[in-house]
Design a protein around this motif. Sequence first.
Motif, PDB file in Angstrom:
ATOM      1  N   THR A 139      -9.876  -2.248 -12.747  1.00  0.00           N
ATOM      2  CA  THR A 139      -9.598  -0.823 -12.670  1.00  0.00           C
ATOM      3  C   THR A 139      -8.469  -0.570 -11.688  1.00  0.00           C
ATOM      4  O   THR A 139      -8.298  -1.324 -10.720  1.00  0.00           O
ATOM      5  CB  THR A 139     -10.861  -0.034 -12.243  1.00  0.00           C
ATOM      6  N   LEU A 140      -7.693   0.459 -11.941  1.00  0.00           N
ATOM      7  CA  LEU A 140      -6.605   0.870 -11.060  1.00  0.00           C
ATOM      8  C   LEU A 140      -7.001   2.187 -10.421  1.00  0.00           C
ATOM      9  O   LEU A 140      -7.207   3.186 -11.114  1.00  0.00           O
ATOM     10  CB  LEU A 140      -5.302   1.019 -11.848  1.00  0.00           C
ATOM     11  N   VAL A 141      -7.126   2.192  -9.083  1.00  0.00           N
ATOM     12  CA  VAL A 141      -7.632   3.347  -8.343  1.00  0.00           C
ATOM     13  C   VAL A 141      -6.660   3.678  -7.216  1.00  0.00           C
ATOM     14  O   VAL A 141      -6.132   2.771  -6.564  1.00  0.00           O
ATOM     15  CB  VAL A 141      -9.041   3.061  -7.770  1.00  0.00           C
ATOM     16  N   GLN A 142      -6.446   4.954  -6.974  1.00  0.00           N
ATOM     17  CA  GLN A 142      -5.566   5.360  -5.888  1.00  0.00           C
ATOM     18  C   GLN A 142      -6.328   5.342  -4.558  1.00  0.00           C
ATOM     19  O   GLN A 142      -7.444   5.836  -4.450  1.00  0.00           O
ATOM     20  CB  GLN A 142      -5.005   6.753  -6.143  1.00  0.00           C
ATOM     21  N   SER A 143      -5.708   4.757  -3.537  1.00  0.00           N
ATOM     22  CA  SER A 143      -6.318   4.665  -2.212  1.00  0.00           C
ATOM     23  C   SER A 143      -6.125   5.966  -1.442  1.00  0.00           C
ATOM     24  O   SER A 143      -5.429   6.890  -1.892  1.00  0.00           O
ATOM     25  CB  SER A 143      -5.693   3.508  -1.430  1.00  0.00           C
ATOM     26  N   ARG A 144      -6.717   6.035  -0.254  1.00  0.00           N
ATOM     27  CA  ARG A 144      -6.610   7.227   0.574  1.00  0.00           C
ATOM     28  C   ARG A 144      -5.175   7.507   1.008  1.00  0.00           C
ATOM     29  O   ARG A 144      -4.829   8.643   1.308  1.00  0.00           O
ATOM     30  CB  ARG A 144      -7.515   7.089   1.808  1.00  0.00           C
ATOM     31  N   ASN A 145      -4.360   6.482   1.093  1.00  0.00           N
ATOM     32  CA  ASN A 145      -2.968   6.676   1.496  1.00  0.00           C
ATOM     33  C   ASN A 145      -2.015   6.753   0.316  1.00  0.00           C
ATOM     34  O   ASN A 145      -0.795   6.698   0.481  1.00  0.00           O
ATOM     35  CB  ASN A 145      -2.525   5.563   2.458  1.00  0.00           C
ATOM     36  N   GLY A 146      -2.572   6.855  -0.901  1.00  0.00           N
ATOM     37  CA  GLY A 146      -1.752   7.060  -2.083  1.00  0.00           C
ATOM     38  C   GLY A 146      -1.325   5.809  -2.817  1.00  0.00           C
ATOM     39  O   GLY A 146      -0.666   5.896  -3.858  1.00  0.00           O
ATOM     40  N   ALA A 147      -1.667   4.618  -2.323  1.00  0.00           N
ATOM     41  CA  ALA A 147      -1.300   3.371  -3.000  1.00  0.00           C
ATOM     42  C   ALA A 147      -2.174   3.161  -4.232  1.00  0.00           C
ATOM     43  O   ALA A 147      -3.349   3.537  -4.254  1.00  0.00           O
ATOM     44  CB  ALA A 147      -1.443   2.192  -2.043  1.00  0.00           C
ATOM     45  N   ASN A 148      -1.600   2.559  -5.250  1.00  0.00           N
ATOM     46  CA  ASN A 148      -2.344   2.212  -6.461  1.00  0.00           C
ATOM     47  C   ASN A 148      -2.920   0.807  -6.307  1.00  0.00           C
ATOM     48  O   ASN A 148      -2.172  -0.167  -6.181  1.00  0.00           O
ATOM     49  CB  ASN A 148      -1.433   2.278  -7.682  1.00  0.00           C
ATOM     50  N   VAL A 149      -4.238   0.715  -6.307  1.00  0.00           N
ATOM     51  CA  VAL A 149      -4.933  -0.551  -6.057  1.00  0.00           C
ATOM     52  C   VAL A 149      -5.608  -1.022  -7.335  1.00  0.00           C
ATOM     53  O   VAL A 149      -6.457  -0.329  -7.897  1.00  0.00           O
ATOM     54  CB  VAL A 149      -5.980  -0.399  -4.938  1.00  0.00           C
ATOM     55  N   ALA A 164      -0.813  -7.157 -17.385  1.00  0.00           N
ATOM     56  CA  ALA A 164      -0.880  -5.746 -17.760  1.00  0.00           C
ATOM     57  C   ALA A 164      -0.580  -4.816 -16.598  1.00  0.00           C
ATOM     58  O   ALA A 164      -0.140  -3.676 -16.812  1.00  0.00           O
ATOM     59  CB  ALA A 164      -2.266  -5.430 -18.336  1.00  0.00           C
ATOM     60  N   CYS A 165      -0.801  -5.287 -15.373  1.00  0.00           N
ATOM     61  CA  CYS A 165      -0.672  -4.410 -14.196  1.00  0.00           C
ATOM     62  C   CYS A 165      -0.258  -5.265 -13.011  1.00  0.00           C
ATOM     63  O   CYS A 165      -1.068  -5.627 -12.161  1.00  0.00           O
ATOM     64  CB  CYS A 165      -1.999  -3.700 -13.930  1.00  0.00           C
ATOM     65  N   GLY A 166       1.026  -5.585 -12.938  1.00  0.00           N
ATOM     66  CA  GLY A 166       1.508  -6.532 -11.958  1.00  0.00           C
ATOM     67  C   GLY A 166       1.717  -5.947 -10.581  1.00  0.00           C
ATOM     68  O   GLY A 166       1.894  -4.741 -10.400  1.00  0.00           O
ATOM     69  N   LEU A 167       1.718  -6.822  -9.592  1.00  0.00           N
ATOM     70  CA  LEU A 167       1.958  -6.425  -8.207  1.00  0.00           C
ATOM     71  C   LEU A 167       3.417  -6.005  -8.052  1.00  0.00           C
ATOM     72  O   LEU A 167       4.329  -6.721  -8.469  1.00  0.00           O
ATOM     73  CB  LEU A 167       1.640  -7.590  -7.269  1.00  0.00           C
ATOM     74  N   GLY A 168       3.622  -4.837  -7.442  1.00  0.00           N
ATOM     75  CA  GLY A 168       4.966  -4.303  -7.287  1.00  0.00           C
ATOM     76  C   GLY A 168       5.458  -3.573  -8.511  1.00  0.00           C
ATOM     77  O   GLY A 168       6.589  -3.072  -8.521  1.00  0.00           O
ATOM     78  N   GLU A 169       4.647  -3.520  -9.547  1.00  0.00           N
ATOM     79  CA  GLU A 169       4.984  -2.775 -10.763  1.00  0.00           C
ATOM     80  C   GLU A 169       4.037  -1.587 -10.862  1.00  0.00           C
ATOM     81  O   GLU A 169       4.198  -0.607 -10.153  1.00  0.00           O
ATOM     82  CB  GLU A 169       4.911  -3.709 -11.971  1.00  0.00           C
ATOM     83  N   GLN A 170       2.986  -1.695 -11.689  1.00  0.00           N
ATOM     84  CA  GLN A 170       1.998  -0.610 -11.745  1.00  0.00           C
ATOM     85  C   GLN A 170       1.098  -0.594 -10.507  1.00  0.00           C
ATOM     86  O   GLN A 170       0.590   0.459 -10.124  1.00  0.00           O
ATOM     87  CB  GLN A 170       1.142  -0.742 -13.003  1.00  0.00           C
ATOM     88  N   ALA A 171       0.879  -1.748  -9.903  1.00  0.00           N
ATOM     89  CA  ALA A 171      -0.043  -1.861  -8.773  1.00  0.00           C
ATOM     90  C   ALA A 171       0.703  -2.129  -7.470  1.00  0.00           C
ATOM     91  O   ALA A 171       1.583  -2.995  -7.421  1.00  0.00           O
ATOM     92  CB  ALA A 171      -1.056  -2.972  -9.020  1.00  0.00           C
TER      93      ALA A 171
END
Length: 278
Positions: free
Chosen positions: A101-111, A138-145
């Motif tokens: 799952t892709l979830v937004q953190s408290r500081n706005g980052a996509n995790v 599907a959700c690479g580091l520095g791309e969607q995540a």
Amino acid sequence: MRLLFLGDLVGRVGRQIVFDRLPGLIERYGIDFVVVNAENAAGGFGVTEEIFNDLLDAGADVITTGNHVWDQREALSFCERTDRFLRPANYPSGTPGRGATLVQSRNGANVLVVNVMGRVYMDALDDPFQAVERELDACGLGEQADVIVIDMHAEATSEKQAMGHFVDGRATLVVGTHTHVPTADHQILPGGTAYQSDAGMCGAYDSVLGMDKEEPVSRFLRKIPSSRFSPAKGEASLSGLCVDVDLRTGLATRVEPFRSGGVLSEALPHHWDAQPPD
């Protein structure tokens, strides 16, 4: 960014220490994202929807699981109603729920959080390495995540270490769960991925893996079960891992064990009392 991972939550005392302490930890240290493995939360076997919701209320952002994910049958239905409850991604196609799952953190980052289960001395599921590869494609580091956390729920340390090296430089954290005993091999791998073979458990360590000692000891001595396993009721410990993340790269800059309460020696992120990292 500050990330906290808490290992397998076992029984009532494990639940209660997380409910009691997690909100204060988030406030004190400015923690941006929390992942909790809760597959043993309901009497040591599985997790209910009520417990899941209570963990979110306490500040957990994503709940991961493992081989006990379906022990509470209601999980088969509520897993479809939320994107914050994960079962291992390498269950066969068509299994209810999701493994990432892709979830937004408290500081706005996509995790991106990925949950997989090992196959050595475990149930025979699909290949966890290919499952992780699919999620990273599907959700690479520095791309969607901006950040990627992988919970490798496995028995064999070798399989967990192999997963760490497999994704080194492509994930923020690979952390092992399932064995309920915190390992001392926390490190940042050469490519920048934080790693620990097992985060330990949130539960009573005066026990056998969080369970009341009498029955498991008896089974080792007599090879005959006399009753069900039940979670130990002693003083609980929180056990997990603290990770500092550089959001410019999505890689770890610091990793330290986290232990608080109970019979284990304390390990707190005192450096987190300083100014939070970017």
